[in-house]
Scaffold this motif. Structure first.
Motif, PDB file in Angstrom:
ATOM      1  N   ILE A  27      -2.006   0.095   9.977  1.00  0.00           N
ATOM      2  CA  ILE A  27      -1.075  -1.162   9.459  1.00  0.00           C
ATOM      3  C   ILE A  27      -0.227  -0.349   8.233  1.00  0.00           C
ATOM      4  O   ILE A  27       1.119  -1.042   8.178  1.00  0.00           O
ATOM      5  N   SER A  28      -0.543   0.602   7.710  1.00  0.00           N
ATOM      6  CA  SER A  28       0.105   1.495   6.723  1.00  0.00           C
ATOM      7  C   SER A  28       0.096   2.827   6.837  1.00  0.00           C
ATOM      8  O   SER A  28      -0.975   3.386   7.057  1.00  0.00           O
ATOM      9  N   TRP A  29       1.223   3.530   6.791  1.00  0.00           N
ATOM     10  CA  TRP A  29       1.340   4.987   6.933  1.00  0.00           C
ATOM     11  C   TRP A  29       1.780   5.828   5.702  1.00  0.00           C
ATOM     12  O   TRP A  29       2.818   5.154   4.886  1.00  0.00           O
ATOM     13  N   GLY A  30       1.294   6.802   5.519  1.00  0.00           N
ATOM     14  CA  GLY A  30       1.867   7.719   4.413  1.00  0.00           C
ATOM     15  C   GLY A  30       2.637   8.523   5.253  1.00  0.00           C
ATOM     16  O   GLY A  30       2.771   8.789   6.304  1.00  0.00           O
ATOM     17  N   GLN A  31       3.328   9.639   4.380  1.00  0.00           N
ATOM     18  CA  GLN A  31       4.199  10.417   4.832  1.00  0.00           C
ATOM     19  C   GLN A  31       3.453  11.657   5.456  1.00  0.00           C
ATOM     20  O   GLN A  31       2.062  11.690   5.118  1.00  0.00           O
ATOM     21  N   GLY A  32       3.848  12.382   6.256  1.00  0.00           N
ATOM     22  CA  GLY A  32       2.805  13.630   7.084  1.00  0.00           C
ATOM     23  C   GLY A  32       2.787  14.846   6.165  1.00  0.00           C
ATOM     24  O   GLY A  32       3.722  14.919   5.187  1.00  0.00           O
ATOM     25  N   THR A  33       1.816  15.480   6.544  1.00  0.00           N
ATOM     26  CA  THR A  33       1.763  16.855   5.756  1.00  0.00           C
ATOM     27  C   THR A  33       1.476  17.837   6.938  1.00  0.00           C
ATOM     28  O   THR A  33       0.795  17.563   7.907  1.00  0.00           O
ATOM     29  N   VAL A  78       0.992  -0.998   0.095  1.00  0.00           N
ATOM     30  CA  VAL A  78      -0.177   0.118  -0.180  1.00  0.00           C
ATOM     31  C   VAL A  78       1.061   1.239   0.091  1.00  0.00           C
ATOM     32  O   VAL A  78       1.963   1.420   0.541  1.00  0.00           O
ATOM     33  N   GLN A  79       0.495   2.011  -0.784  1.00  0.00           N
ATOM     34  CA  GLN A  79       1.336   3.499  -0.853  1.00  0.00           C
ATOM     35  C   GLN A  79       0.021   4.620  -0.537  1.00  0.00           C
ATOM     36  O   GLN A  79      -0.801   4.823  -1.056  1.00  0.00           O
ATOM     37  N   LEU A  80       0.515   5.358   0.428  1.00  0.00           N
ATOM     38  CA  LEU A  80      -0.557   6.562   0.768  1.00  0.00           C
ATOM     39  C   LEU A  80       0.516   7.889   0.483  1.00  0.00           C
ATOM     40  O   LEU A  80       1.428   7.927   1.148  1.00  0.00           O
ATOM     41  N   GLN A  81       0.074   8.925  -0.096  1.00  0.00           N
ATOM     42  CA  GLN A  81       0.471  10.144  -0.297  1.00  0.00           C
ATOM     43  C   GLN A  81      -0.400  11.298   0.229  1.00  0.00           C
ATOM     44  O   GLN A  81      -1.361  11.468  -0.415  1.00  0.00           O
ATOM     45  N   ALA A  82       0.118  11.900   1.301  1.00  0.00           N
ATOM     46  CA  ALA A  82      -0.599  13.082   1.703  1.00  0.00           C
ATOM     47  C   ALA A  82      -0.380  14.345   1.321  1.00  0.00           C
ATOM     48  O   ALA A  82       0.858  14.687   1.172  1.00  0.00           O
ATOM     49  N   SER A  83      -1.213  15.298   1.281  1.00  0.00           N
ATOM     50  CA  SER A  83      -0.831  16.553   0.662  1.00  0.00           C
ATOM     51  C   SER A  83      -1.793  17.557   1.243  1.00  0.00           C
ATOM     52  O   SER A  83      -2.925  17.026   1.712  1.00  0.00           O
ATOM     53  N   GLY A  84      -1.729  18.895   0.998  1.00  0.00           N
ATOM     54  CA  GLY A  84      -2.564  19.855   1.455  1.00  0.00           C
ATOM     55  C   GLY A  84      -2.377  20.618   2.730  1.00  0.00           C
ATOM     56  O   GLY A  84      -3.054  21.654   2.983  1.00  0.00           O
ATOM     57  N   GLY A  85      -1.246  20.081   3.435  1.00  0.00           N
ATOM     58  CA  GLY A  85      -0.951  21.151   4.469  1.00  0.00           C
ATOM     59  C   GLY A  85      -0.503  22.473   4.158  1.00  0.00           C
ATOM     60  O   GLY A  85      -0.089  22.787   2.996  1.00  0.00           O
ATOM     61  N   GLY A  86      -0.616  23.289   5.495  1.00  0.00           N
ATOM     62  CA  GLY A  86       0.049  24.596   4.898  1.00  0.00           C
ATOM     63  C   GLY A  86      -0.233  25.340   6.228  1.00  0.00           C
ATOM     64  O   GLY A  86      -0.556  24.783   7.245  1.00  0.00           O
ATOM     65  N   LEU A  87       0.001  26.794   6.109  1.00  0.00           N
ATOM     66  CA  LEU A  87      -0.297  27.744   7.120  1.00  0.00           C
ATOM     67  C   LEU A  87      -1.624  28.398   6.928  1.00  0.00           C
ATOM     68  O   LEU A  87      -2.149  28.841   5.705  1.00  0.00           O
ATOM     69  N   VAL A  88      -2.375  28.587   8.025  1.00  0.00           N
ATOM     70  CA  VAL A  88      -3.689  29.182   7.937  1.00  0.00           C
ATOM     71  C   VAL A  88      -3.897  29.850   9.135  1.00  0.00           C
ATOM     72  O   VAL A  88      -3.306  29.309  10.358  1.00  0.00           O
ATOM     73  N   VAL A 124       1.505  17.806  12.269  1.00  0.00           N
ATOM     74  CA  VAL A 124       1.842  16.791  11.166  1.00  0.00           C
ATOM     75  C   VAL A 124       0.720  15.929  10.921  1.00  0.00           C
ATOM     76  O   VAL A 124       0.404  15.157  11.980  1.00  0.00           O
ATOM     77  N   TYR A 125      -0.048  15.838   9.838  1.00  0.00           N
ATOM     78  CA  TYR A 125      -1.372  14.956   9.645  1.00  0.00           C
ATOM     79  C   TYR A 125      -0.907  13.938   8.942  1.00  0.00           C
ATOM     80  O   TYR A 125      -0.074  14.203   7.873  1.00  0.00           O
ATOM     81  N   PHE A 126      -1.133  12.640   9.063  1.00  0.00           N
ATOM     82  CA  PHE A 126      -0.952  11.507   8.453  1.00  0.00           C
ATOM     83  C   PHE A 126      -2.075  10.764   8.165  1.00  0.00           C
ATOM     84  O   PHE A 126      -3.131  10.599   8.758  1.00  0.00           O
ATOM     85  N   CYS A 127      -2.107  10.078   6.869  1.00  0.00           N
ATOM     86  CA  CYS A 127      -3.099   9.029   6.524  1.00  0.00           C
ATOM     87  C   CYS A 127      -2.602   7.723   6.816  1.00  0.00           C
ATOM     88  O   CYS A 127      -1.435   7.202   6.883  1.00  0.00           O
ATOM     89  N   ALA A 128      -3.663   6.798   7.164  1.00  0.00           N
ATOM     90  CA  ALA A 128      -3.141   5.374   7.513  1.00  0.00           C
ATOM     91  C   ALA A 128      -4.297   4.442   7.296  1.00  0.00           C
ATOM     92  O   ALA A 128      -5.282   4.767   7.492  1.00  0.00           O
ATOM     93  N   THR A 129      -3.973   3.119   6.990  1.00  0.00           N
ATOM     94  CA  THR A 129      -4.985   2.126   6.544  1.00  0.00           C
ATOM     95  C   THR A 129      -5.042   1.202   8.029  1.00  0.00           C
ATOM     96  O   THR A 129      -4.065   1.318   8.705  1.00  0.00           O
ATOM     97  N   THR A 156      -8.785   8.631  -3.268  1.00  0.00           N
ATOM     98  CA  THR A 156      -8.619   9.573  -2.435  1.00  0.00           C
ATOM     99  C   THR A 156      -9.386   9.646  -1.431  1.00  0.00           C
ATOM    100  O   THR A 156     -10.580   9.622  -1.517  1.00  0.00           O
ATOM    101  N   VAL A 157      -8.717   9.806  -0.097  1.00  0.00           N
ATOM    102  CA  VAL A 157      -9.365  10.205   1.083  1.00  0.00           C
ATOM    103  C   VAL A 157      -9.044  11.651   1.431  1.00  0.00           C
ATOM    104  O   VAL A 157      -7.964  12.205   1.372  1.00  0.00           O
ATOM    105  N   TYR A 158     -10.219  12.477   1.766  1.00  0.00           N
ATOM    106  CA  TYR A 158     -10.151  13.806   2.080  1.00  0.00           C
ATOM    107  C   TYR A 158     -10.256  14.120   3.606  1.00  0.00           C
ATOM    108  O   TYR A 158     -11.033  13.374   4.275  1.00  0.00           O
ATOM    109  N   LEU A 159      -9.752  15.018   4.105  1.00  0.00           N
ATOM    110  CA  LEU A 159     -10.068  15.588   5.460  1.00  0.00           C
ATOM    111  C   LEU A 159     -10.269  17.178   5.349  1.00  0.00           C
ATOM    112  O   LEU A 159      -9.337  17.961   5.341  1.00  0.00           O
TER     113      LEU A 159
END
Length: 121
Positions: free
Chosen positions: A109-115, A1-11, A92-97, A77-80
């Motif tokens: 059991i599986s983790w993506g990199q954080g954003t 499984v590959q998980l790729q998180a994106s969308g982080g930033g300053l708000v 840092v926010y991570f997605c995981a299965t 894709t899963v969104y938050l």
């Protein structure tokens, strides 16, 4: 499984951000998709989870009414969606299965990199 998180930033506090987690290679054990977060000096904590096929959702009490998890199986894709953000949401926010519904990191059991999400006051 590959998980790729994106969308982080300053708000700024009170603002919104949407995180996305692109998923590939799901197995029969990856029934749930989850978002976790980890603030500096703190343990990784559960934020939200969704059952991939049925769409059943769960949330940590700290984000109920402000965050919403969803999935689009057509684009894997899963969104938050994070609204009314507070400085204490900075992490840092991570997605995981996970095979089942979980409320802590031990069940993933599986983790993506954080954003990184930073909320300024």
């Amino acid at each position: 499984v590959q998980l790729q998180a994106s969308g982080g930033g300053l708000v700024q506090a009170g603002g919104s951000l949407q995180l996305a987690c692109l998923v590939s290679g799901l197995t029969t054990s990856d029934n749930f998709m989850n978002w976790f977060r980890q603030a500096p000096g703190k343990e990784r904590e559960f934020v939200a989870g969704i059952k991939w096929r049925e769409g059943r959702r769960s949330y940590a009490d700290s984000v109920k009414g402000r965050f919403s998890i969803s999935r689009d199986s057509a684009v894997n894709t899963v969104y938050l969606q994070m609204n009314s953000l507070k400085p204490e949401d900075t992490a840092v926010y991570f997605c995981a299965t996970s095979p089942g519904a979980i409320s802590n990191a031990a069940g993933a059991i599986s983790w993506g990199q954080g954003t990184l999400v930073t909320v300024s006051s």
